[in-house]
Every structure is written in structure tokens, then in C-alpha cells.
Design a protein around this motif. Structure first.
Motif, mmCIF file in Angstrom:
data_model
loop_
_atom_site.group_PDB
_atom_site.id
_atom_site.type_symbol
_atom_site.label_atom_id
_atom_site.label_comp_id
_atom_site.label_asym_id
_atom_site.label_seq_id
_atom_site.Cartn_x
_atom_site.Cartn_y
_atom_site.Cartn_z
ATOM 1 N N SER A 53 46.617 42.644 39.136
ATOM 2 C CA SER A 53 45.788 43.440 40.034
ATOM 3 C C SER A 53 44.854 42.563 40.861
ATOM 4 O O SER A 53 44.657 42.805 42.051
ATOM 5 N N LEU A 56 46.419 41.025 43.830
ATOM 6 C CA LEU A 56 46.723 41.964 44.921
ATOM 7 C C LEU A 56 45.471 42.535 45.581
ATOM 8 O O LEU A 56 45.583 43.300 46.542
ATOM 9 N N PRO A 72 43.807 47.546 42.024
ATOM 10 C CA PRO A 72 43.424 47.277 43.417
ATOM 11 C C PRO A 72 43.399 48.551 44.255
ATOM 12 O O PRO A 72 44.306 49.392 44.160
ATOM 13 N N PRO A 75 46.277 47.354 47.713
ATOM 14 C CA PRO A 75 47.113 46.198 47.328
ATOM 15 C C PRO A 75 47.640 45.455 48.548
ATOM 16 O O PRO A 75 48.030 46.050 49.556
ATOM 17 N N SER A 275 41.950 35.631 43.888
ATOM 18 C CA SER A 275 43.263 36.220 44.125
ATOM 19 C C SER A 275 44.332 35.139 44.262
ATOM 20 O O SER A 275 45.462 35.299 43.777
#
Length: 310
Positions: A53, A56, A72, A75, A275
Motif C-alpha cells: 500500500s 502505491l 492507499p 493508488p 514509496s
């Protein structure tokens, strides 16, 4: 009358509940077991969900969640595009796949041959070789002696430095040798009577019966090669030859910026650093995790069931 006798015989033929030695668990006990199992699964699955998650998620959500996002809102695959745009992760992924494939194949061949030789009584240097293997299991070589050996062999800054030092694992040899010793001697004797030599015996009898242990040992080697970054850290000086795990360590531990320059060149707002790191971690996890479903059937399959009829 006959119907009554049949029903009575049926009642006598059914085992009583108290003779089985097991009492069915009550509903609260079964519910408690299910709850414990559910909590254990959640503890295992939750970190993976958080990693995927976060890879994304966008910058605002990562900042708001404190670095780990469980779901998320919007995404996006920008983090994956960024790490692959730079080229370093792609090159490192290919290096890891090549080293793992070649190393696992060579390790399986060498381990199988050594374990089969040690499982045959009266083979050449049987006891000294077996004691040497046991010695390597009990006493692992140090970092400096290993480095000096690799240097003397001229393997520094070479892909072979990631394969040769880990070519044979003593524990895996012991596991495979024990499996070979448990094979039915009747099958081996029958093959010898038919004129099979040791090489034919290994290729046509032993290996077909040893698919389970080969799959397990191969998985052990593949995981070890895939996750190994210490060898690359010690022996590889050129960053273009780094495997994926060493690149991941550099990104996560050293905090190196990932793919930001490539993202700017492409005109895309660079994803957050968390991320990018999580996306690299997902890329490092997926290939080796994909092996387990294909090897799972060998763990539970009874290879020797029905091989010998008594």
C-alpha cells in the motif's frame, strides 16, 4: 424381524464416541482457536499489505500516515515507474535473477553428487569427506579468510564471487544424504542386478524418487542466493554489478535517493522516498515468493508411497 436385526447390527458396528479417544471441541473453544488463527494470519499479512500500500500511495498520504500506509486513497504506479526508469533497479534485478538461476542449478548438481557419494558405503574417502562436511556445518569460515580465498582465486568484482563461495552448503548435503539413505535398498539392488552402474542408478532410480528433497534443497539455495547481499558488499566494487538486495540495502539503509532524476526528466512529480523504497522491496519480494506455489506440492507429496510392495 430381519429389519430389527439389521438396525441392531448397524448400531453395534458404529464405534461409540467414547472409544475413539477424541471428544468434539465445544463451540467456544473452536471460536477461540479461529480467533487466534485469524490474529496470527493478520500479524503475518499486515506488514505485506503495508509495504504494497505504501508503494502505491502518494506523498500527502504517506506523510499523514507517518510513513506506513495500510490502504492507499489514490493508488498509483509512479513509484514503480520511477525505480525502473533509472535503470539501476532493472539491471540489479537481472543480475539477481541470473546469479540465483545459475547458482541454484550448480549448487543442486554439486550437492546431489556429493550427497549421493556420501550415502554409498565404501565410496572413495567416505569418512574424511563426511567429517569435512560436518566440520563446515559446525564451524563457519570467517569474513577475512573468505575474502582472502576469493581474492587468491581472482574472483573479486566478478559474478562468480557471488556463486562459488556458497556453491555447497553442508546442511543441505546432510539433508539430501539422509534422504538417499532412506531410499528402499530393494530398488537399488534390483537395478544393480539388471546391470545398472552408479551413474545409471543415480539418474534413473534415485533422482526420480528424490523430487521432493531436490525441490526443497533447491528452494533453500534459491532463497539464499536471492537474499545474499553480504558477498556483493565484500567482493563487488562496480555498482553496475550489484544484485538487487544490495541496491535495496543502499536505498533503505543509506537513504540514497531513488529515481528522482529520471522522474524529473520524464516530467513527472517524483514519488515520496518511502514509496520508492517500498516499491523496490516489493520488486525484491515477488520473484522469490512466486516459487513457493510451484514447489508446495512436493512438500506434501509422498514420493515413496507404493514404491516397494511387501
Amino acid at each position: 424381524m430381519s429389519a430389527a436385526i439389521t438396525r441392531a447390527a448397524g448400531r453395534r458396528s458404529r464405534p461409540a464416541a467414547h472409544t475413539t479417544g477424541r471428544t468434539p471441541a465445544s463451540v467456544p473453544v473452536r471460536g477461540l482457536k479461529g480467533l487466534v488463527l485469524l490474529i496470527a494470519c493478520g500479524v503475518v499479512v499486515l506488514p505485506f499489505v503495508g509495504v504494497i500500500s505504501t508503494s502505491l500511495a502518494d506523498d500527502r498520504q504517506v506523510t499523514r500516515a507517518g510513513g506506513l500506509v495500510l490502504w492507499p486513497d489514490h493508488p498509483s504506479l509512479d513509484a514503480y515507474r520511477a525505480i525502473f526508469a533509472g535503470g539501476m533497479v532493472t539491471r540489479a534485478l537481472l543480475v539477481s535473477i541470473g546469479v540465483t538461476a545459475v547458482g541454484t542449478a550448480l549448487s543442486l548438481v554439486c550437492t546431489t553428487l556429493l550427497a549421493y557419494g556420501l550415502s554409498r558405503p565404501g565410496s572413495f574417502a567416505h569418512r574424511p569427506l563426511l567429517l569435512t562436511v560436518l566440520f563446515t556445518v559446525l564451524f563457519a569460515p570467517g569474513m577475512i579468510p573468505s575474502y582472502l580465498v576469493v581474492k587468491q582465486l581472482g574472483l573479486l568484482n566478478s559474478y562468480w564471487s557471488l556463486i562459488v563461495p556458497a556453491l555447497i552448503n553442508g546442511f543441505n548435503v546432510i539433508v539430501m544424504r539422509s534422504f538417499f539413505l532412506d531410499l528402499p535398498q530393494e530398488l537399488l539392488d534390483a537395478a544393480r542386478i539388471d546391470g545398472a552402474g552408479e551413474w545409471q542408478l543415480l539418474r534413473r532410480v534415485v533422482l526420480p524418487l528424490s523430487k521432493a528433497v531436490i525441490a526443497v534443497v533447491g528452494l533453500f539455495y534459491a532463497v539464499a542466493y536471492w537474499n545474499n547481499y553480504i558477498s556483493a558488499l565484500l567482493y563487488i566494487n562496480d555498482s553496475a554489478r550489484w544484485p538487487l538486495q544490495l541496491v535495496l540495502r543502499t536505498y533503505v539503509v543509506d537513504g540514497t535517493t531513488i529515481g528522482v532524476d529520471s522522474a524529473h526528466i520524464a516530467g513527472v512529480v517524483p514519488p515520496p522516498q518511502q514509496s520508492l523504497q517500498m516499491a523496490t522491496l516489493v520488486v525484491a519480494l515477488v520473484p522469490i515468493a512466486a516459487l513457493y506455489p510451484f514447489l508446495q506440492r512436493h512438500f506434501a507429496k509422498g514420493i515413496l508411497v507404493g514404491a516397494v510392495k511387501g
